[in-house]
Design an enzyme around this catalytic site. Structure first.
Site, short mmCIF file in Angstrom:
data_model
loop_
_atom_site.label_atom_id
_atom_site.label_comp_id
_atom_site.label_asym_id
_atom_site.label_seq_id
_atom_site.Cartn_x
_atom_site.Cartn_y
_atom_site.Cartn_z
N GLY A 15 15.68 -23.53 0.51
CA GLY A 15 14.64 -23.95 -0.43
C GLY A 15 15.11 -25.13 -1.26
N ARG A 25 23.05 -38.40 -4.22
CA ARG A 25 23.48 -39.69 -4.78
C ARG A 25 24.95 -39.62 -5.20
NH1 ARG A 25 23.69 -41.15 -10.22
NH2 ARG A 25 23.30 -43.34 -10.76
N VAL A 27 27.30 -37.54 -4.12
CA VAL A 27 28.20 -37.39 -2.96
C VAL A 27 28.36 -38.76 -2.28
CG1 VAL A 27 28.33 -36.40 -0.61
CG2 VAL A 27 27.69 -34.94 -2.56
N ARG A 76 15.08 -24.25 6.99
CA ARG A 76 15.87 -23.04 7.27
C ARG A 76 15.92 -22.96 8.79
NH1 ARG A 76 12.52 -20.74 2.63
NH2 ARG A 76 13.98 -20.64 0.91
N ASP A 107 22.72 -19.31 -1.00
CA ASP A 107 23.69 -18.45 -0.29
C ASP A 107 23.45 -18.39 1.23
OD1 ASP A 107 21.42 -16.99 -0.68
OD2 ASP A 107 22.41 -15.27 -1.61
N GLY A 108 22.19 -18.49 1.66
CA GLY A 108 21.92 -18.51 3.10
C GLY A 108 22.57 -19.73 3.75
N SER A 109 22.48 -20.86 3.08
CA SER A 109 23.07 -22.10 3.60
C SER A 109 24.59 -22.00 3.61
CB SER A 109 22.65 -23.28 2.73
OG SER A 109 21.26 -23.27 2.54
N THR A 130 19.66 -24.16 -5.94
CA THR A 130 18.53 -23.23 -5.82
C THR A 130 17.99 -22.98 -7.22
OG1 THR A 130 17.89 -20.92 -5.46
CG2 THR A 130 20.23 -21.32 -5.72
N ASP A 132 16.81 -20.32 -8.25
CA ASP A 132 16.94 -18.91 -8.62
C ASP A 132 18.17 -18.58 -9.47
OD1 ASP A 132 14.68 -18.50 -7.19
OD2 ASP A 132 15.62 -17.52 -5.48
N ASP A 134 21.02 -17.61 -8.54
CA ASP A 134 21.59 -16.32 -8.11
C ASP A 134 22.86 -16.49 -7.28
OD1 ASP A 134 20.31 -17.52 -6.00
OD2 ASP A 134 19.34 -15.71 -5.26
N ARG A 176 12.90 -14.16 -6.04
CA ARG A 176 12.75 -13.06 -5.08
C ARG A 176 13.70 -11.92 -5.40
NH1 ARG A 176 12.72 -15.96 0.39
NH2 ARG A 176 14.56 -16.73 -0.64
N ALA A 191 7.26 -14.21 -24.51
CA ALA A 191 6.47 -13.22 -23.78
C ALA A 191 6.62 -11.83 -24.41
CB ALA A 191 6.92 -13.16 -22.32
N LYS A 218 -1.69 -8.26 -32.71
CA LYS A 218 -1.65 -9.41 -31.77
C LYS A 218 -2.95 -9.44 -30.97
CE LYS A 218 3.30 -9.73 -31.15
NZ LYS A 218 4.41 -9.71 -30.22
N HIS A 258 5.08 -22.54 -6.19
CA HIS A 258 6.02 -23.61 -5.82
C HIS A 258 6.04 -24.79 -6.78
CE1 HIS A 258 6.18 -21.30 -2.14
NE2 HIS A 258 7.26 -21.97 -1.81
N ARG A 261 9.37 -25.44 -8.07
CA ARG A 261 10.43 -26.06 -7.25
C ARG A 261 10.38 -27.59 -7.31
NH1 ARG A 261 11.19 -22.39 -2.41
NH2 ARG A 261 10.89 -24.20 -1.10
O1 F6P Z 1 15.11 -19.29 -3.24
C1 F6P Z 1 14.25 -20.10 -3.94
C2 F6P Z 1 12.82 -19.62 -3.81
O2 F6P Z 1 12.03 -20.55 -4.48
C3 F6P Z 1 12.55 -18.19 -4.30
O3 F6P Z 1 12.44 -18.09 -5.70
C4 F6P Z 1 11.28 -17.88 -3.58
O4 F6P Z 1 11.13 -16.50 -3.42
C5 F6P Z 1 11.49 -18.54 -2.25
O5 F6P Z 1 12.41 -19.60 -2.45
C6 F6P Z 1 10.24 -19.08 -1.61
O6 F6P Z 1 10.56 -19.59 -0.36
P1 F6P Z 1 9.56 -20.43 0.55
O7 F6P Z 1 9.49 -21.82 -0.02
O8 F6P Z 1 10.15 -20.40 1.88
O9 F6P Z 1 8.22 -19.77 0.45
#
Ligand code: F6P
Length: 328
Positions: A15, A25, A27, A76, A107-109, A130, A132, A134, A176, A191, A218, A258, A261
Site C-alpha cells: 500500500g 528522492r 535514496v 502487491r 511488513d508484507g514487503s 505504511t 498504519d 504497525d 486493518r 472523539a 452534549k 483511501h 493514503r
Molecule cells: O496497510 C495500509 C492500508 O491502507 C490499511 O490501512 C488498509 O486496510 C489497506 O491498506 C487497504 O488496502 P487496499 O488499498 O489494498 O485496499
C-alpha cells in the site's frame, strides 16, 4: 564507509503512503552523493520480475518531495511469492549488475525481502512506509503522520455538520490491524469514543458512554472506529445498533477510506523520509543487509528486518484513558 557497492536499486511496494516519493528522492540523491548508480524499479516486486527498471539520477527526482503517491508505482505481487518468480527477479538484478536493494513498504514487503535474501544472499534494506504505523523498530512509519492529520482534519469537518444537526457520527478510519490512526486522530479531534483492534471495550460500554454524553449536555458526538476494530460489527452495524438502542440519537456514518493514503506529505514525513533514505543507502554501501531503518527517540537506527516483521509496535493504551478523561 567502504564505497564498494557501485549500483543499487529502489522500489516501493504494498500500500502506498505519503512520503514514499520523498524517500525515493533521498535514496537516489544519497546514491549520487556516494557515486553509486541507482535504478528505480516500477511496481515493486512485480516490476522486479518483469524487468521494469529505470535509471534514476539526482535530477530524476526533482520536485517530488511534496507529492503524495509514489512515482515508482506500487503493487502487491503474487508471483514474487513463488520460487520461480523470485528466481527471475534475481536473474534480472544480476543481469543489470545491481548489488543491493532498498525496499520502501510495510511488513508484507519486508517478508518478501527477507525470503529473497535467504535464498540468494542478496543485500536488502527496508524503509518502513505504511500509514498504519504497525511496524516494530520505529516510532513512526512513513505516511503515518500525514494520514493522521488527514483523518483529523476530516473528523473536524464532520464535527461541524454533526454539531449543526445535533447528530452522532461514526467515522471509520484506516487500520486493518492497528489502531494508531483511530486512537491518535480520535484524541486529536476530541472523539467521544474510539474503537481499535487492540482492545475490545464492548458495545455496552459504548452505549453507556453515549448515554452519559447526552446526559451531560452534549448535542453532537463522534465515534472513531478503526477498520479492524474488534467489536464484531462493522461501522454500519454499529450505527444501527446504537440507533436501535438509543432512540435519542440520530446517527450517520462516514467512511474516510483511501483519501487517508493520499495527499502531500507533512513536514515530519518529508524529513523522516530524507533521514531514512540516507541511512538506508549508507548501510548498503557499508555492506550491511537484512536491516530496516527507523526512528527511535528521534535517532535513526537499524533493526533486524526479521525482528521488524515479527515484533509488535505497541500502541500507547494510556491514550484510551486520556480520551476517556477528555470526554468528561
Ligand atoms: O496497510 C495500509 C492500508 O491502507 C490499511 O490501512 C488498509 O486496510 C489497506 O491498506 C487497504 O488496502 P487496499 O488499498 O489494498 O485496499
Amino acid at each position: 564507509m567502504t564505497e564498494t557497492v557501485k549500483k543499487i536499486a529502489v522500489m516501493t511496494s504494498g500500500g502506498d503512503a505519503p512520503g514514499m516519493n520523498a524517500a525515493i528522492r533521498s535514496v537516489v540523491r544519497t546514491s549520487a552523493y556516494y557515486r553509486t548508480e541507482c535504478i528505480g524499479i516500477y511496481r515493486g516486486y512485480q516490476g522486479l520480475i518483469e524487468g521494469d527498471f529505470t535509471p534514476l539520477t539526482a535530477r530524476s527526482v526533482n520536485n517530488i518531495i511534496q507529492k503524495g503517491g509514489t512515482m515508482l508505482k506500487s503493487a502487491r505481487s503474487k508471483e514474487f511469492m513463488t520460487k520461480e518468480g523470485r528466481q527471475i527477479a534475481y536473474e534480472n538484478l544480476k543481469e543489470k549488475g545491481i548489488e543491493g536493494l532498498v525496499v520502501i513498504g510495510g511488513d508484507g514487503s519486508f517478508t518478501g525481502g527477507v525470503v529473497f535474501n535467504q535464498e540468494y544472499d542478496f543485500p536488502v534494506i527496508g524503509i518502513p512506509g505504511t500509514i498504519d504505523n504497525d511496524i516494530y523498530g520505529t516510532s513512526h512509519t512513513l505516511g503515518y503522520d500525514t494520514a493522521l492529520n488527514t483523518a483529523m482534519d476530516a473528523i473536524d469537518k464532520i464535527r461541524d455538520t454533526a454539531s449543526s444537526h445535533s447528530r452522532l457520527f461514526f467515522v471509520e478510519v484506516m487500520g486493518r490491524d492497528a489502531g494508531f490512526i483511530a486512537l491518535n486522530a480520535g484524541v486529536g479531534a476530541g472523539a467521544e469514543e474510539i474503537l481499535i483492534p487492540e482492545e475490545d471495550l464492548g458495545l455496552e460500554r459504548m452505549l453507556e458512554s453515549l448515554k452519559k454524553s447526552k446526559r451531560s449536555g452534549k448535542s453532537s458526538s463522534i465515534v472513531v472506529v478503526a477498520e479492524g476494530d474488534k467489536s464484531g460489527k462493522n461501522v454500519y452495524e454499529l450505527a444501527n445498533y446504537v440507533e436501535e438502542n438509543l432512540e435519542e440519537y440520530e446517527v450517520r456514518v462516514s467512511v474516510l477510506g483511501h483519501m487517508q493514503r493520499g495527499g502531500s506529505p507533512t513536514c515530519f514525513d518529508r524529513v523522516l523520509a530524507s533521514r531514512l533514505g540516507v541511512k538506508a543507502v549508507e548501510l548498503l554501501i557499508d555492506g550491511k543487509t537484512n536491516l530496516m531503518v527507523g526512528l527511535q527517540n528521534n535517532e535513526v537506527v537499524a533493526t533486524d528486518l526479521e525482528k521488524a516483521i515479527k515484533g509488535i509496535n505497541n500502541i500507547d493504551m494510556d491514550l484510551l484513558r486520556v480520551s476517556d478523561i477528555m470526554t468528561t
